[in-house]
Design a protein around this motif. Structure first.
Motif, short mmCIF file in Angstrom:
data_model
loop_
_atom_site.label_atom_id
_atom_site.label_comp_id
_atom_site.label_asym_id
_atom_site.label_seq_id
_atom_site.Cartn_x
_atom_site.Cartn_y
_atom_site.Cartn_z
N LEU A 35 7.08 -9.08 7.94
CA LEU A 35 6.22 -8.79 9.09
C LEU A 35 6.08 -10.01 10.01
CD1 LEU A 35 3.43 -6.60 7.47
CD2 LEU A 35 5.36 -5.85 8.86
N THR A 84 3.08 3.71 13.31
CA THR A 84 3.79 3.28 12.10
C THR A 84 3.85 1.75 12.05
OG1 THR A 84 5.11 5.29 12.04
CG2 THR A 84 5.99 3.38 10.85
N ARG A 119 0.51 0.33 11.34
CA ARG A 119 0.16 0.55 9.92
C ARG A 119 0.80 -0.52 9.04
NH1 ARG A 119 2.47 5.28 8.77
NH2 ARG A 119 1.14 6.29 10.28
N TRP A 120 2.04 -0.91 9.37
CA TRP A 120 2.69 -1.98 8.60
C TRP A 120 1.81 -3.22 8.59
CZ3 TRP A 120 7.99 -1.70 11.54
CH2 TRP A 120 8.69 -0.55 11.14
N TYR A 121 1.29 -3.56 9.75
CA TYR A 121 0.46 -4.76 9.87
C TYR A 121 -0.91 -4.58 9.23
CZ TYR A 121 3.86 -6.93 12.97
OH TYR A 121 4.98 -7.50 13.48
N LYS A 150 -1.95 -2.59 6.89
CA LYS A 150 -1.93 -2.41 5.43
C LYS A 150 -0.97 -3.37 4.74
CE LYS A 150 -3.51 2.24 5.75
NZ LYS A 150 -4.33 2.97 4.88
N ASN A 151 -0.39 -4.29 5.54
CA ASN A 151 0.56 -5.27 5.02
C ASN A 151 1.72 -4.60 4.27
OD1 ASN A 151 1.42 -7.94 4.92
ND2 ASN A 151 0.56 -8.24 2.88
N TYR A 152 2.23 -3.51 4.84
CA TYR A 152 3.38 -2.81 4.29
C TYR A 152 4.67 -3.46 4.79
CZ TYR A 152 0.48 1.24 2.94
OH TYR A 152 -0.45 2.07 2.39
N THR A 153 5.67 -3.43 3.97
CA THR A 153 6.99 -3.88 4.39
C THR A 153 7.76 -2.64 4.83
OG1 THR A 153 6.97 -5.70 2.82
CG2 THR A 153 9.11 -5.03 3.66
N PRO A 154 8.35 -2.66 6.02
CA PRO A 154 9.13 -1.50 6.47
C PRO A 154 10.32 -1.25 5.55
CG PRO A 154 9.27 -3.30 8.06
CD PRO A 154 8.36 -3.75 6.99
N THR A 155 10.76 -0.01 5.51
CA THR A 155 11.96 0.32 4.73
C THR A 155 13.15 -0.37 5.37
OG1 THR A 155 12.51 2.27 6.06
CG2 THR A 155 11.04 2.60 4.14
N SER A 192 14.17 1.47 8.50
CA SER A 192 13.29 1.17 9.64
C SER A 192 13.56 -0.23 10.18
CB SER A 192 11.82 1.28 9.23
OG SER A 192 11.49 2.62 8.93
#
Length: 103
Positions: free
Chosen positions: A4, A31, A34-36, A38-43, A46
């Motif tokens: 991120l 989307t 949301r990555w930021y 929830k601190n998700y790593t994109p696929t 993506s």
């Protein structure tokens, strides 16, 4: 590598907002937000879309640290595709030709 943070760094270096990145890449801005949040790593899929459509770079360039980002133009892609289909002897001959232009 913080994916991120890398996206943020490249996005800012190109002067893009999250909204502009979403528009360029076709990935919904919600989307990306949301990555930021929830601190998700994109696929990987993506991330590849973000790189190619949003930033105009390859995944290799994305993961290359301490290098200047260079856009991969259609001309460069064509040259790489031609290169891939050469045998070792042909590649050596092309290298010699290219080197002769730098002397």
């Amino acid at each position: 590598m913080d994916i991120l943070q890398r996206i943020t760094d490249i996005r800012k270096s190109k002067g893009l907002s999250i909204y502009e990145l979403a528009n360029r890449s076709g990935i919904a801005k919600n989307t990306i937000y949301r990555w930021y949040s929830k601190n998700y790593t994109p696929t990987l899929d993506s991330l590849q879309i973000i790189c190619e459509k949003g930033f105009g770079i390859s995944l290799v360039e994305f993961f290359a640290i301490d290098t200047e980002l260079l856009p991969v133009t259609d001309e460069i892609k064509e040259i790489v595709n031609l290169w891939i289909n050469l045998n070792d002897t042909q590649k050596q001959a092309i290298k010699q030709i290219l080197l002769s232009y730098h002397n």
